[in-house]
Design an enzyme around this catalytic site. Sequence first.
Site, PDB file in Angstrom:
ATOM      1  N   GLY A  14      61.850  -9.277 -36.576  1.00 46.83           N
ATOM      2  CA  GLY A  14      62.684  -9.958 -36.058  1.00 46.83           C
ATOM      3  C   GLY A  14      61.974 -11.354 -35.138  1.00 46.83           C
ATOM      4  N   ILE A  16      61.365 -11.612 -31.694  1.00 47.82           N
ATOM      5  CA  ILE A  16      60.107 -11.299 -31.105  1.00 47.82           C
ATOM      6  C   ILE A  16      59.470 -10.454 -31.801  1.00 47.82           C
ATOM      7  CG2 ILE A  16      61.184  -9.299 -29.651  1.00 47.82           C
ATOM      8  CD1 ILE A  16      58.697 -12.373 -28.630  1.00 47.82           C
ATOM      9  N   GLY A  17      60.092  -9.433 -32.538  1.00 46.68           N
ATOM     10  CA  GLY A  17      59.247  -8.459 -33.327  1.00 46.68           C
ATOM     11  C   GLY A  17      58.172  -9.019 -34.279  1.00 46.68           C
ATOM     12  N   LYS A 134      71.126  -2.127 -22.974  1.00 46.49           N
ATOM     13  CA  LYS A 134      69.702  -1.719 -22.541  1.00 46.49           C
ATOM     14  C   LYS A 134      69.627  -0.739 -21.338  1.00 46.49           C
ATOM     15  CE  LYS A 134      67.191  -5.700 -24.011  1.00 46.49           C
ATOM     16  NZ  LYS A 134      66.284  -6.869 -23.490  1.00 46.49           N
ATOM     17  N   ARG A 138      68.130   3.047 -21.031  1.00 50.67           N
ATOM     18  CA  ARG A 138      67.212   3.410 -19.745  1.00 50.67           C
ATOM     19  C   ARG A 138      67.822   4.786 -18.869  1.00 50.67           C
ATOM     20  NH1 ARG A 138      64.441  -0.934 -15.951  1.00 50.67           N
ATOM     21  NH2 ARG A 138      63.362  -2.279 -17.545  1.00 50.67           N
TER      22      ARG A 138
END
Length: 312
Positions: A14, A16-17, A134, A138
């Site tokens: 992806g 950033i992947g 996100k 967490r």
Amino acid sequence: MSQTKNIIIFGGTGVIGKYITSAILASKESFDRVALFTSASTVSNKKEQLEEWKHQGLDIIVGDLTKDDDVLSAYRSFDTVVSAVGRNVIAEQINLIRLAEATPNITRFFPSEYGTDIEYNPQTSPHEKPHQLKLKVRKYIREEVRRLDVTYLVTGPYADLYLGNSNNAEYGSFDTKAKKATLLGSGEDPVSFTTMKDVGKLLVAALKHPEESKNKALKVNSFTATPNEILAEFEKQTGGQKWDVEYTSLAKLTELEKKAWEEGNPAATVYTLRRIWTEGGTLYKKRDNALIDAEETDSLAQAIAQVVDSQA
């Protein structure tokens, strides 16, 4: 704690992947095995990229991350999971984490963070719309994970994207050909940035420093700069001529953000994040780069040189 030796990556092709996967492969001598878990459609659609990585030593595991059997089978040979899944499947990580917690050989997990600190402000962060998935991840980790060591790599905004020529100048833009910029806020509001290349580099540094990064949210970056400092560097690297400059004030940005959410505009998330950054939601008294021996990062000048070259 034992060193990371065998890494499995999710979401590694992806936005950033691909930088994370490339950086891990560039340091492959430090690891025994690196694999990418991906779908059959990605194997077909990104064949050229995958072939290049395979020549660099990447193993490809084809499966469906929503199927427990596929994930458990893939986990069998690894000790560390690196997730770089996109925003649209962030919540799927909960199941990846649940299965990793139940797999004895998996000892470390890096959830897909690599961006804005979702717990920066205890009063406002819990209510920011882009943070919600996100935050759920967490919360699950805090309440359910007992055995895994979990590391969050918090990088702030990607310099490569912030410094680009946006198709919507109202939320910030730098156009090297027209020598025109739209700056956010007053122009003097500092923002902490990380180049996408450095995200990969910093992730590798964290992998190589298990004790220092154990169960931490590492606050890392490449550099910090104000919009005016960014503009000055663009002017310097494009011949010294003054650019045409407009400003989107924080109040105007907040107004545009509200309107975007009300209208269901896909850009609403971008408005929110850029408002958070302009308000100072990326700034810390001290960064954690030194903890993982990663003080050498890209500079503002280097990041802008890349943008100038890409827009040429």
